[in-house]
Write an enzyme that holds these catalytic residues in place. Structure first.
Site, PDB file in Angstrom:
ATOM      1  CG  HIS A 108     -23.113 -29.159 -26.948  1.00 37.90           C
ATOM      2  ND1 HIS A 108     -24.228 -28.843 -27.712  1.00 37.90           N
ATOM      3  CD2 HIS A 108     -22.031 -28.724 -27.631  1.00 37.90           C
ATOM      4  CE1 HIS A 108     -23.827 -28.225 -28.824  1.00 37.90           C
ATOM      5  NE2 HIS A 108     -22.500 -28.142 -28.805  1.00 37.90           N
TER       6      HIS A 108
ATOM      7  CG  HIS B  48     -25.245 -26.712 -21.343  1.00 40.04           C
ATOM      8  ND1 HIS B  48     -24.312 -27.722 -21.330  1.00 40.04           N
ATOM      9  CD2 HIS B  48     -25.589 -26.534 -22.648  1.00 40.04           C
ATOM     10  CE1 HIS B  48     -24.101 -28.144 -22.575  1.00 40.04           C
ATOM     11  NE2 HIS B  48     -24.870 -27.447 -23.383  1.00 40.04           N
TER      12      HIS B  48
ATOM     13  CG  ASP C 214     -26.987 -30.601 -30.143  1.00 42.78           C
ATOM     14  OD1 ASP C 214     -27.163 -31.757 -29.701  1.00 42.78           O
ATOM     15  OD2 ASP C 214     -26.799 -29.617 -29.401  1.00 42.78           O
TER      16      ASP C 214
ATOM     17  CG  ASP D  28     -27.355 -31.549 -26.507  1.00 40.95           C
ATOM     18  OD1 ASP D  28     -28.370 -30.953 -26.910  1.00 40.95           O
ATOM     19  OD2 ASP D  28     -26.199 -31.082 -26.611  1.00 40.95           O
TER      20      ASP D  28
HETATM   21 ZN   LIG Z   1     -26.286 -29.295 -27.472  1.00 39.92          ZN
END
Ligand SMILES: [Zn+2]
Length: 313
Positions: free
Chosen positions: A167, A128, A252, A165
């Protein structure tokens, strides 16, 4: 190739010094469960040492201004990085340098041929973090630093980054949006944090076409993700012919993750790993380095990561 490839794994208790405070999902406890599982791997798996990244290496993916923000926030005992939702403690700057350095050390080990592929269990995560902004539990973007290091130190020209991931890897996408030398593929849950990563985001300028986002419906399982890979990502990466494959390996998307809304099994991570290895065997002399991103159900994180490591071989 008949001989089994030599696989490296890096893990270290030093990452448990990054203290995110009570109740935080990206915790030292989460890491400890994973580390203990990796330490139980058989001795054929090569244990790779880490190292501290230099500031110059960090600046291969980050602006000097942002590096200094991290340094100053940690020195000032800030609880949270001023650019985003990343918890800090007095050790966080040093630990983030260790995490980036370990991924670079693994890249060197692969380029020297000491191991064919490697998994780096590091924290804090990185995907991120943009060039000038840490967020989403991330400080420095280890995979982005490694991609530029591979080009500048090792002279490669085409790097693939696969981010599975749950996200969207907004930081990595942002750093390479206009860069035709890095092909970024992200599979992630549609509509989840950080709310970017639509299919319309395909890169900019000279990098137009070297970003591929595959958002997946909430609640979907591994078969949906693998089908998206086979239809879209696989052919695009084949056409790109990467010389090295980096993986932002978050776990995740696994079922029962408290921060993720997908339902992947451990076998899904093994299947993705096999596809990445096959791509690398065809175009990149087999070279793959993966780096831990998310994964917040500690036993699930450990079992998914073990499935990933087993499939690297
Ligand atoms: Zn994540």
């Amino acid at each position: 190739m008949n001989r089994k490839a030599i696989i490296g794994v890096h893990c270290d208790a030093c990452y448990e010094r990054h203290d995110t405070g009570p109740g935080h999902p990206e915790s030292a406890d989460r890491y400890r469960v994973l580390r203990e599982a990796l330490e139980s791997l058989p001795p054929e798996i090569v244990r790779l040492p880490g190292r501290t990244a230099t500031v110059a290496e960090v600046l291969q993916a980050h602006e000097a201004y942002y590096h200094d923000v991290v340094y100053r926030d940690v020195a000032a005992c800030a609880d949270v990085l001023r650019t985003g939702d990343t918890a800090l403690c007095g050790e966080s700057y040093e630990v983030a340098l260790e995490a980036s350095g370990a991924v670079l050390a693994a890249v060197d080990a692969v380029m020297r041929g000491e191991v064919a592929r490697a998994f780096c269990a590091v924290r804090p995560p990185g995907h991120h973090a943009t060039a000038n902004r840490g967020m989403g539990f991330c400080i420095f973007n280890h995979i982005a630093i490694a991609a530029n290091y591979l080009r500048r130190k090792h002279g490669l020209q085409r790097i693939a980054i696969v981010d599975w991931d749950v996200h969207h890897g907004n930081g990595t996408q942002d750093i390479f949006a206009a860069d035709p030398g890095v092909f970024f593929v992200s599979l992630h849950e549609r509509g989840a944090y950080p709310f970017s990563g639509s299919e319309e985001e395909r890169g900019e300028g000279e990098g137009s076409g070297t970003t591929l986002n595959l958002p997946l419906p909430h609640g979907s399982g591994g078969e949906v993700a693998l089908a998206a890979w086979d239809e879209r990502a696989g052919p695009a990466l084949e056409a790109f012919r990467p010389e090295f494959v980096l993986v932002s390996a978050g776990f995740d998307a696994r079922k029962d993750d408290p921060l993720g809304g997908l339902k992947w099994e451990d076998g899904t991570f093994a299947e993705f790993t096999r596809r990445v290895v096959a791509l690398a065997e065809k175009h990149a002399a087999g070279r793959v380095v993966s780096s831990l991103e998310g994964g917040y159900n500690p036993p699930g994180l450990a079992s998914a990561a073990l499935a990933h490591v087993a499939a690297l071989g």
